[in-house]
Design a protein around this motif. Sequence first.
Motif, short mmCIF file in Angstrom:
data_model
loop_
_atom_site.label_atom_id
_atom_site.label_comp_id
_atom_site.label_asym_id
_atom_site.label_seq_id
_atom_site.Cartn_x
_atom_site.Cartn_y
_atom_site.Cartn_z
N ARG A 38 0.80 -1.22 -0.11
CA ARG A 38 0.08 0.01 -0.08
C ARG A 38 0.94 1.34 0.16
O ARG A 38 0.32 2.45 0.31
CB ARG A 38 -1.03 0.06 1.14
CG ARG A 38 -2.21 -0.89 0.88
CD ARG A 38 -2.90 -0.60 -0.19
NE ARG A 38 -3.90 -1.62 -0.38
CZ ARG A 38 -3.98 -2.71 -1.16
NH1 ARG A 38 -2.72 -3.07 -1.70
NH2 ARG A 38 -5.13 -3.57 -1.36
N GLY A 39 2.13 1.16 -0.12
CA GLY A 39 2.98 2.03 -0.41
C GLY A 39 3.72 2.87 0.59
O GLY A 39 4.08 4.13 0.76
N GLY A 40 3.69 2.24 1.90
CA GLY A 40 4.15 2.87 3.13
C GLY A 40 5.64 3.29 2.93
O GLY A 40 6.08 4.19 3.20
N HIS A 41 6.28 2.20 2.29
CA HIS A 41 7.77 2.47 2.10
C HIS A 41 7.99 3.45 0.92
O HIS A 41 9.03 4.23 0.93
CB HIS A 41 8.55 1.19 1.83
CG HIS A 41 8.74 0.30 3.17
ND1 HIS A 41 7.77 -0.60 3.45
CD2 HIS A 41 9.66 0.33 4.37
CE1 HIS A 41 8.15 -1.36 4.58
NE2 HIS A 41 9.23 -0.69 5.19
N ASP A 59 4.26 -4.75 -7.85
CA ASP A 59 3.82 -5.51 -6.94
C ASP A 59 2.93 -6.59 -8.00
O ASP A 59 2.33 -5.97 -8.90
CB ASP A 59 2.44 -4.76 -6.07
CG ASP A 59 2.29 -5.77 -4.97
OD1 ASP A 59 2.65 -5.09 -3.94
OD2 ASP A 59 1.48 -6.95 -5.03
N PHE A 85 8.19 -9.72 -8.76
CA PHE A 85 9.65 -9.32 -8.85
C PHE A 85 10.81 -10.31 -9.31
O PHE A 85 12.01 -9.91 -9.14
CB PHE A 85 9.96 -8.73 -7.35
CG PHE A 85 9.73 -9.57 -6.30
CD1 PHE A 85 10.47 -10.68 -6.03
CD2 PHE A 85 9.19 -9.19 -5.05
CE1 PHE A 85 10.54 -11.50 -4.83
CE2 PHE A 85 8.94 -9.70 -4.12
CZ PHE A 85 9.75 -11.08 -3.91
N ASP A 107 10.23 -5.92 0.97
CA ASP A 107 9.52 -6.03 2.03
C ASP A 107 8.64 -7.31 1.88
O ASP A 107 7.44 -7.13 1.30
CB ASP A 107 8.64 -4.61 2.26
CG ASP A 107 7.82 -4.87 3.51
OD1 ASP A 107 8.04 -5.58 4.67
OD2 ASP A 107 6.84 -4.30 3.74
N GLY A 109 6.48 -10.95 1.65
CA GLY A 109 5.27 -11.77 2.27
C GLY A 109 3.97 -10.98 1.94
O GLY A 109 4.00 -10.40 0.80
N GLN A 114 -4.12 -7.61 2.30
CA GLN A 114 -4.53 -9.04 1.71
C GLN A 114 -4.80 -9.95 2.53
O GLN A 114 -6.02 -10.55 2.56
CB GLN A 114 -3.12 -9.67 1.00
CG GLN A 114 -2.72 -9.08 -0.24
CD GLN A 114 -1.39 -9.26 -0.80
OE1 GLN A 114 -0.47 -9.68 0.32
NE2 GLN A 114 -0.97 -9.40 -1.97
N GLU A 224 10.59 -17.06 -6.34
CA GLU A 224 10.72 -15.79 -6.41
C GLU A 224 11.91 -14.87 -5.84
O GLU A 224 12.31 -13.96 -6.75
CB GLU A 224 9.33 -15.05 -6.12
CG GLU A 224 8.38 -15.08 -7.25
CD GLU A 224 8.25 -14.43 -8.32
OE1 GLU A 224 8.50 -13.12 -8.19
OE2 GLU A 224 8.22 -15.18 -9.28
C1 LIG Z 1 4.43 -7.05 3.07
S1 LIG Z 1 3.78 -6.25 1.73
C2 LIG Z 1 4.62 -4.71 1.48
C3 LIG Z 1 4.02 -3.62 2.32
C4 LIG Z 1 4.69 -2.35 1.68
N1 LIG Z 1 5.94 -2.09 2.01
C5 LIG Z 1 3.98 -1.27 2.38
O1 LIG Z 1 4.60 -0.39 3.18
O2 LIG Z 1 2.54 -0.92 1.94
C6 LIG Z 1 4.11 -7.33 0.54
C7 LIG Z 1 3.72 -6.70 -0.84
O3 LIG Z 1 4.61 -7.64 -1.90
C8 LIG Z 1 3.90 -8.07 -2.73
N2 LIG Z 1 4.66 -9.09 -3.40
C9 LIG Z 1 5.02 -10.44 -2.55
N3 LIG Z 1 5.78 -11.16 -3.49
C10 LIG Z 1 5.87 -10.47 -4.71
C11 LIG Z 1 6.39 -10.94 -5.77
N4 LIG Z 1 7.17 -12.07 -5.94
N5 LIG Z 1 6.40 -10.02 -6.69
C12 LIG Z 1 5.75 -8.81 -6.68
N6 LIG Z 1 4.94 -8.62 -5.32
C13 LIG Z 1 5.30 -9.40 -4.57
C14 LIG Z 1 2.55 -8.71 -2.21
O4 LIG Z 1 1.63 -8.65 -2.92
C15 LIG Z 1 2.25 -7.64 -1.22
O5 LIG Z 1 1.55 -6.54 -1.64
#
Ligand SMILES: C[S@@+](CC[C@H](N)C(=O)[O-])C[C@H]1O[C@@H](n2cnc3c(N)ncnc32)[C@H](O)[C@@H]1O
Length: 320
Positions: A38-41, A59, A85, A107, A109, A114, A224
């Motif tokens: 959700r773009g926190g970082h 994402d 990714f 970041d 998981g 979700q 991944e």
């Molecule tokens: C822990 S959250 C990230 C939160 C984000 N840093 C924030 O502050 O809002 C992980 C995100 O990575 C995405 N994700 C996980 N594995 C992925 C991959 N292999 N490729 C792309 N996105 C991935 C998930 O869909 C999820 O939205």
Amino acid sequence: MDEHIPVLVEEALQGLGLGADATRETRDGFFVDATFGRGGHSARILAALGPAGRLLAIDRDPQAVEAGRRRFGEEPRFVVVHAAFGALESLVEAHRGGRPCRGILFDLGVSSAQLDQAERGFSFGKDGPLDMRMDPTRGTSAAQWLATARLDEIRDVIARLGEERFAARVARAIVEARESAPLTRTAELARIVAGAVRTREPGKHPATRTFQAIRMHVNDELGEISRALVAAVPALAPGGRLVAISFHSLEDRLVKQFLQRESSPDPALASLPMLPPGAEPRLALVGRKQRPTEAEVAANPRARSATLRVAERRAVEAGT
Ligand SMILES: C[S@@+](CC[C@H](N)C(=O)[O-])C[C@H]1O[C@@H](n2cnc3c(N)ncnc32)[C@H](O)[C@@H]1O
């Protein structure tokens, strides 16, 4: 419902070289947030970037990408793409526009957004369709996989990715249940698993490990991560930073072993008095692993299991 509190944000920013002491050159560099969520970082990276800086956000979840376009659609230094990714190499090439890549953040998981939506099928606590795909537009859902996988495959996934010692019992219970009717709901799976797991870990639902394992399998999470780490090293410019936040031991072990390998000389050359040109390690570790403070965990329990690691791309001969 659409909330996600970012974890270890200050540490991640510092790790990327975007702390208060960041140089102009770094601030105007190209960065990647490989897990937008959700773009926190991303919000904090954008706040630290200079006018010429650029952020590529990735994402695999279409809802995250939509949220990114809503949140930062007007921001000229930002682009978000719907992709996994694992394809980092081509994504960076397509978007860097000749700029040196100064930092890549993972970041790992799932996001709270979700987990909180029952219809995504990630949660044993909220009944929903048994899906668990981060990208529901492709791949095999948890229900489809559980309907067709062999007993030994199910057992191995639950044992390996869930580190569940009752994996054999859980797998047998799943296969017996699907003989009467296909498994389609998370609550149903949680009930079947709870019946097969003999002991109760304090503060943990008995289906936690099995759900984690099936989710990791359905999304090929470790595959991944491995592909992305391999692609991240050559993508970084000398001095560029790799920052990874993991949430459980399997992820962290993969990151840790990769960083250790890439920051040590090839063991076959270890006995030489001097390393031949191009054989120097490509990464240098930056500091030790970091964990959230008690205050952060109190404010955001999801941070509890987070571990952050940082490495820097070394200046070595071209082509290595
Ligand atoms: C822990 S959250 C990230 C939160 C984000 N840093 C924030 O502050 O809002 C992980 C995100 O990575 C995405 N994700 C996980 N594995 C992925 C991959 N292999 N490729 C792309 N996105 C991935 C998930 O869909 C999820 O939205």
